[in-house]
Motif scaffolding. Sequence first.
Motif, PDB file in Angstrom:
ATOM      1  N   GLY A  55      22.580  39.140  15.891  1.00 57.74           N
ATOM      2  CA  GLY A  55      21.868  39.010  16.854  1.00 57.74           C
ATOM      3  C   GLY A  55      21.579  37.807  17.846  1.00 57.74           C
ATOM      4  O   GLY A  55      20.193  38.433  18.716  1.00 57.74           O
ATOM      5  N   GLN A  56      22.761  36.589  18.236  1.00 60.89           N
ATOM      6  CA  GLN A  56      22.621  36.432  19.293  1.00 60.89           C
ATOM      7  C   GLN A  56      23.527  35.638  19.620  1.00 60.89           C
ATOM      8  O   GLN A  56      24.851  35.932  19.199  1.00 60.89           O
ATOM      9  N   ILE A  57      23.357  35.586  20.969  1.00 64.72           N
ATOM     10  CA  ILE A  57      24.919  35.248  21.852  1.00 64.72           C
ATOM     11  C   ILE A  57      25.668  33.732  21.825  1.00 64.72           C
ATOM     12  O   ILE A  57      24.358  33.377  22.464  1.00 64.72           O
ATOM     13  N   GLU A  58      26.757  33.128  20.925  1.00 61.21           N
ATOM     14  CA  GLU A  58      26.958  31.785  21.226  1.00 61.21           C
ATOM     15  C   GLU A  58      27.619  31.878  22.643  1.00 61.21           C
ATOM     16  O   GLU A  58      27.708  32.652  23.086  1.00 61.21           O
ATOM     17  N   PHE A  59      27.839  31.004  22.522  1.00 59.99           N
ATOM     18  CA  PHE A  59      29.078  30.080  24.266  1.00 59.99           C
ATOM     19  C   PHE A  59      29.868  30.963  23.805  1.00 59.99           C
ATOM     20  O   PHE A  59      30.183  31.196  25.017  1.00 59.99           O
ATOM     21  N   MET A  60      30.825  30.717  23.011  1.00 63.79           N
ATOM     22  CA  MET A  60      32.265  31.211  23.146  1.00 63.79           C
ATOM     23  C   MET A  60      31.941  32.972  23.258  1.00 63.79           C
ATOM     24  O   MET A  60      33.361  33.893  23.825  1.00 63.79           O
ATOM     25  N   GLU A  61      31.621  33.721  22.872  1.00 61.01           N
ATOM     26  CA  GLU A  61      30.940  35.623  22.327  1.00 61.01           C
ATOM     27  C   GLU A  61      30.273  35.296  24.337  1.00 61.01           C
ATOM     28  O   GLU A  61      30.846  35.999  25.043  1.00 61.01           O
ATOM     29  N   PHE A  62      29.203  34.337  24.535  1.00 57.65           N
ATOM     30  CA  PHE A  62      29.347  34.325  25.978  1.00 57.65           C
ATOM     31  C   PHE A  62      30.116  33.821  27.087  1.00 57.65           C
ATOM     32  O   PHE A  62      30.269  34.959  27.864  1.00 57.65           O
ATOM     33  N   GLU A  63      31.392  33.326  26.947  1.00 53.29           N
ATOM     34  CA  GLU A  63      32.335  33.336  27.669  1.00 53.29           C
ATOM     35  C   GLU A  63      32.952  34.188  27.899  1.00 53.29           C
ATOM     36  O   GLU A  63      33.161  35.127  28.628  1.00 53.29           O
ATOM     37  N   ALA A  64      33.376  34.978  26.888  1.00 54.36           N
ATOM     38  CA  ALA A  64      34.728  36.482  26.456  1.00 54.36           C
ATOM     39  C   ALA A  64      32.915  37.493  27.711  1.00 54.36           C
ATOM     40  O   ALA A  64      33.717  38.765  27.931  1.00 54.36           O
ATOM     41  N   MET A  65      31.803  37.608  26.964  1.00 54.12           N
ATOM     42  CA  MET A  65      30.596  38.402  28.210  1.00 54.12           C
ATOM     43  C   MET A  65      30.754  38.515  29.844  1.00 54.12           C
ATOM     44  O   MET A  65      30.971  39.280  29.840  1.00 54.12           O
ATOM     45  N   ILE A  66      30.917  37.130  30.247  1.00 50.37           N
ATOM     46  CA  ILE A  66      31.232  36.977  31.524  1.00 50.37           C
ATOM     47  C   ILE A  66      32.528  37.254  31.893  1.00 50.37           C
ATOM     48  O   ILE A  66      32.460  38.045  33.170  1.00 50.37           O
ATOM     49  N   SER A  68      33.935  39.494  31.379  1.00 48.06           N
ATOM     50  CA  SER A  68      34.381  41.263  31.047  1.00 48.06           C
ATOM     51  C   SER A  68      33.375  41.668  32.090  1.00 48.06           C
ATOM     52  O   SER A  68      34.079  42.691  32.756  1.00 48.06           O
ATOM     53  N   LEU A  69      31.974  41.225  32.067  1.00 50.18           N
ATOM     54  CA  LEU A  69      31.048  41.685  33.186  1.00 50.18           C
ATOM     55  C   LEU A  69      31.520  41.268  34.597  1.00 50.18           C
ATOM     56  O   LEU A  69      31.077  41.604  35.603  1.00 50.18           O
ATOM     57  N   ILE A  70      32.467  40.285  34.870  1.00 46.83           N
ATOM     58  CA  ILE A  70      32.581  40.051  35.965  1.00 46.83           C
ATOM     59  C   ILE A  70      34.033  40.918  36.756  1.00 46.83           C
ATOM     60  O   ILE A  70      34.872  40.343  37.893  1.00 46.83           O
ATOM     61  N   GLY A  71      34.629  40.448  35.096  1.00 44.08           N
ATOM     62  CA  GLY A  71      36.642  41.690  35.418  1.00 44.08           C
ATOM     63  C   GLY A  71      37.434  40.040  36.072  1.00 44.08           C
ATOM     64  O   GLY A  71      38.037  39.961  36.420  1.00 44.08           O
ATOM     65  N   VAL A  72      37.207  38.950  35.065  1.00 41.10           N
ATOM     66  CA  VAL A  72      37.921  38.063  34.772  1.00 41.10           C
ATOM     67  C   VAL A  72      39.183  38.418  33.892  1.00 41.10           C
ATOM     68  O   VAL A  72      38.806  38.488  32.563  1.00 41.10           O
ATOM     69  N   SER A  73      40.474  38.033  33.764  1.00 39.25           N
ATOM     70  CA  SER A  73      41.218  37.832  32.748  1.00 39.25           C
ATOM     71  C   SER A  73      41.379  36.797  31.969  1.00 39.25           C
ATOM     72  O   SER A  73      41.513  36.998  31.380  1.00 39.25           O
ATOM     73  N   GLN A  74      41.367  35.758  32.653  1.00 40.46           N
ATOM     74  CA  GLN A  74      41.646  34.386  32.093  1.00 40.46           C
ATOM     75  C   GLN A  74      40.550  33.862  32.646  1.00 40.46           C
ATOM     76  O   GLN A  74      39.700  33.247  33.492  1.00 40.46           O
ATOM     77  N   THR A  75      40.390  32.698  31.506  1.00 47.21           N
ATOM     78  CA  THR A  75      39.168  31.825  31.654  1.00 47.21           C
ATOM     79  C   THR A  75      39.519  31.020  32.257  1.00 47.21           C
ATOM     80  O   THR A  75      38.030  29.840  33.003  1.00 47.21           O
ATOM     81  N   THR A  76      40.159  30.102  33.096  1.00 46.84           N
ATOM     82  CA  THR A  76      41.219  29.532  33.949  1.00 46.84           C
ATOM     83  C   THR A  76      40.671  30.186  35.349  1.00 46.84           C
ATOM     84  O   THR A  76      40.336  29.314  36.046  1.00 46.84           O
ATOM     85  N   ASP A  77      40.466  31.207  35.887  1.00 46.98           N
ATOM     86  CA  ASP A  77      39.699  32.354  36.381  1.00 46.98           C
ATOM     87  C   ASP A  77      38.394  31.767  37.076  1.00 46.98           C
ATOM     88  O   ASP A  77      37.939  32.047  38.132  1.00 46.98           O
ATOM     89  N   LEU A  78      37.918  31.087  35.626  1.00 43.52           N
ATOM     90  CA  LEU A  78      36.219  30.580  36.153  1.00 43.52           C
ATOM     91  C   LEU A  78      36.112  29.618  35.826  1.00 43.52           C
ATOM     92  O   LEU A  78      36.154  29.022  34.698  1.00 43.52           O
ATOM     93  N   PRO A  79      35.568  28.601  36.695  1.00 45.81           N
ATOM     94  CA  PRO A  79      35.325  27.291  36.904  1.00 45.81           C
ATOM     95  C   PRO A  79      34.749  27.132  36.169  1.00 45.81           C
ATOM     96  O   PRO A  79      33.624  27.867  35.332  1.00 45.81           O
ATOM     97  N   ARG A  82      30.937  26.604  36.826  1.00 52.73           N
ATOM     98  CA  ARG A  82      30.098  28.075  36.916  1.00 52.73           C
ATOM     99  C   ARG A  82      29.892  28.824  35.461  1.00 52.73           C
ATOM    100  O   ARG A  82      28.732  29.180  35.596  1.00 52.73           O
ATOM    101  N   LEU A  83      30.576  28.286  34.763  1.00 50.67           N
ATOM    102  CA  LEU A  83      30.306  29.175  33.122  1.00 50.67           C
ATOM    103  C   LEU A  83      29.175  28.593  33.374  1.00 50.67           C
ATOM    104  O   LEU A  83      28.084  29.056  32.201  1.00 50.67           O
ATOM    105  N   GLN A  84      29.303  27.355  33.259  1.00 48.65           N
ATOM    106  CA  GLN A  84      28.114  26.364  32.836  1.00 48.65           C
ATOM    107  C   GLN A  84      26.816  26.257  33.637  1.00 48.65           C
ATOM    108  O   GLN A  84      25.626  26.754  32.313  1.00 48.65           O
ATOM    109  N   ARG A  85      26.943  27.212  35.044  1.00 50.56           N
ATOM    110  CA  ARG A  85      25.588  27.006  34.876  1.00 50.56           C
ATOM    111  C   ARG A  85      24.683  28.850  34.746  1.00 50.56           C
ATOM    112  O   ARG A  85      23.897  28.805  34.566  1.00 50.56           O
ATOM    113  N   PHE A  86      25.712  29.319  34.992  1.00 46.59           N
ATOM    114  CA  PHE A  86      25.142  30.948  33.722  1.00 46.59           C
ATOM    115  C   PHE A  86      24.776  30.629  32.596  1.00 46.59           C
ATOM    116  O   PHE A  86      23.881  30.892  32.410  1.00 46.59           O
ATOM    117  N   TRP A  87      25.800  30.055  31.816  1.00 51.99           N
ATOM    118  CA  TRP A  87      25.399  30.227  29.862  1.00 51.99           C
ATOM    119  C   TRP A  87      23.337  29.003  30.348  1.00 51.99           C
ATOM    120  O   TRP A  87      22.405  29.862  29.761  1.00 51.99           O
TER     121      TRP A  87
END
Length: 144
Positions: A55-66, A68-79, A82-87
Amino acid sequence: YKMHMFSVVAVLTADAEHAMSSKLVESIAHRHKLRVSEVDRIYSHFQKFDLDKSGQIEFMEFEAMIKSLIGVSQTTDLPKERLQRFWYEMDTDGNGIVDFGEFAQWYIKYFPVSSTSSTSGGGVLEHFYASYSPDVQRSNCLDT
């Protein structure tokens, strides 16, 4: 009349958890002046990204969500910055988890929800880069 009667009966016969989620969806729809069906669709997205069904999204789930939503395949493709700022933007109360209310507010801001919506959506990355525009920064300074 029949449609309204069905929704009332459905809530009365649903289990407590479903009834509570229905009330939450209705409350958020009312707050953001959206149809319940539109917020229900957002809730479906939330449930898809809530991998452990807590019933909640934790940071690891958030990472996978982002990703998926922006179409990035590797976590390294997203600084990471930037991920922290979105979080931090999504986790408005800073408790380290995102509930449906926080998710819905963030989702409505960045993604078109209805065909009658006056906001253009545009997505997370478009808004992120726009926030560095001198015009946007000046208007933000004038707003405060």
